[in-house]
Design an enzyme around this catalytic site. Sequence first.
Site, PDB file in Angstrom:
ATOM      1  N   HIS A  35      -0.154 -19.097   3.125  1.00 25.77           N
ATOM      2  CA  HIS A  35      -0.022 -18.652   4.517  1.00 25.77           C
ATOM      3  C   HIS A  35       1.410 -18.225   4.790  1.00 25.77           C
ATOM      4  O   HIS A  35       2.344 -18.928   4.404  1.00 25.77           O
ATOM      5  CB  HIS A  35      -0.416 -19.780   5.466  1.00 25.77           C
ATOM      6  CG  HIS A  35      -0.221 -19.435   6.905  1.00 25.77           C
ATOM      7  ND1 HIS A  35      -1.106 -18.634   7.594  1.00 25.77           N
ATOM      8  CD2 HIS A  35       0.784 -19.758   7.776  1.00 25.77           C
ATOM      9  CE1 HIS A  35      -0.674 -18.486   8.841  1.00 25.77           C
ATOM     10  NE2 HIS A  35       0.469 -19.164   8.971  1.00 25.77           N
ATOM     11  N   ASP A  72     -17.764   5.223 -19.569  1.00 28.43           N
ATOM     12  CA  ASP A  72     -18.547   6.207 -18.821  1.00 28.43           C
ATOM     13  C   ASP A  72     -19.671   6.832 -19.629  1.00 28.43           C
ATOM     14  O   ASP A  72     -20.655   7.304 -19.066  1.00 28.43           O
ATOM     15  CB  ASP A  72     -17.631   7.331 -18.320  1.00 28.43           C
ATOM     16  CG  ASP A  72     -16.753   6.897 -17.151  1.00 28.43           C
ATOM     17  OD1 ASP A  72     -16.731   5.688 -16.848  1.00 28.43           O
ATOM     18  OD2 ASP A  72     -16.086   7.764 -16.559  1.00 28.43           O
ATOM     19  N   GLY A  83     -18.082  11.027  -2.113  1.00 25.19           N
ATOM     20  CA  GLY A  83     -17.997   9.815  -2.922  1.00 25.19           C
ATOM     21  C   GLY A  83     -16.566   9.307  -2.993  1.00 25.19           C
ATOM     22  O   GLY A  83     -15.691   9.751  -2.245  1.00 25.19           O
TER      23      GLY A  83
END
Length: 454
Positions: free
Chosen positions: A440, A307, A183
């Site tokens: 750019h 979590d 993972g």
Amino acid sequence: MENKFDLAILGGGPAGYVAAERAGDRGLKVVLFEKSDIGGICLNEGCIPTKTLLYSAKLYHNALNAGRYGVSAEGITFDFQKMMARKNKVVKKLVLGVAAKMKQNNVLVVKGEAYIENRTANGIRIRVDETEFLAVNLLICTGSETFVPKIPGLEASGDIILTSREALTLSEVPDSLIIIGGGVIGIEFASLFNSLGSKVMVIEMLDEILPGMDRELTTMAREIFSKKGIEFNLSSQITRVNGNEAIFEKDGKSFSVKADKILVSVGRVPVTIGFGLENIGVELIRGGIKVNDRMRTNIPNVFAAGDVTGFSMLAHTASREGEVVVNNLTGGNDRMRYNAVPGVVYSNPEISGTGLTEEAAREKKIDYRVAKLPMTFAGRFIAENEGETGLCKVIVGARNQEVLGVHILGNPSSELIYGACMAIEAEMTLSELREIIFPHPTVSEILRETFFAF
């Protein structure tokens, strides 16, 4: 009662300290409980220390390959202990920064193990040692912990076995390393130690690394890592560990490999026990706290973020979830959305993605179109990544051409992916994105080039 607060927060990780900062800034009386160091796993044992070490490893890799760019250098070495010392310095600086934010926003930080005693008509009672606190609202952000599978012989193998926590305190780079699990955490450590000279083998039970990310990119990434010397055994199941020996089955056959260290990295699980959660009857689902899109639990005035919900175990998701809670507590009308959560693997090269993968779009039976270009279509990428490759992939709805997903393999994709998150959140279409001017030369122009590749 002197210790009565508008909001009590259990856990000082990205969900907890961000919520505390936002709530304090809006005038709520806030107490934040943290049994260890503020900042949680992410700041102290995860995101920040690993990325600090990965950057050092990337610098070393670039120095070794400086000849590609016409730069000569001799006697290139690294000092692993100095790398570790710098990692510790970075962590300490950021921990102090979070503590300063708590003080600035009048958040009371209590260091100790908080325990939820009960919920009454007056609020939720929480105890730390002999001190009691009362809060009108409770936000649970107790995070997650490393899941260690019950592999025979694992516990008996002593300090040869590592989790991510021990890997971040090593005093020297192991000559060889077996990583159980392919993972995000496993691949980041594989990239780190491979760059520093370890012989690394990854053993993964699934048929590809990095599950959940775009499969075309993860396959490409694995091929790049293999060329760098990382060995992969996919569709392989660890059956036993004997000291520094790992035994696994693949294609019906048994194999044995040895290494100086074995890193177990098969995921994390929510922390829901040990702090009295059962005393207020909060409902769980799939091992985590069940919440709705406002991060509310089944108990009034009790919320959860990060979590501990077991849903999107990412620091940035946790922070946003904490903000949703505070926004609704302070008069807002906010809902948590997961359609554009960025995922990043900070390996070398980096892999980043947001929105739907092709696999997810097919599973949802969404009619979509795909365009993809090599990263070498961006001049800046060629200028700064001699001999390297990569891919930018954009997924749009077939009918309205709205952006559904963006996935990038190549450096520095972690710094580009936020733009794709904004495009998805704003439901921007290809025609709208084509009108935006990109600077750019930048690597970010690969996105614009891909928008025109449909």
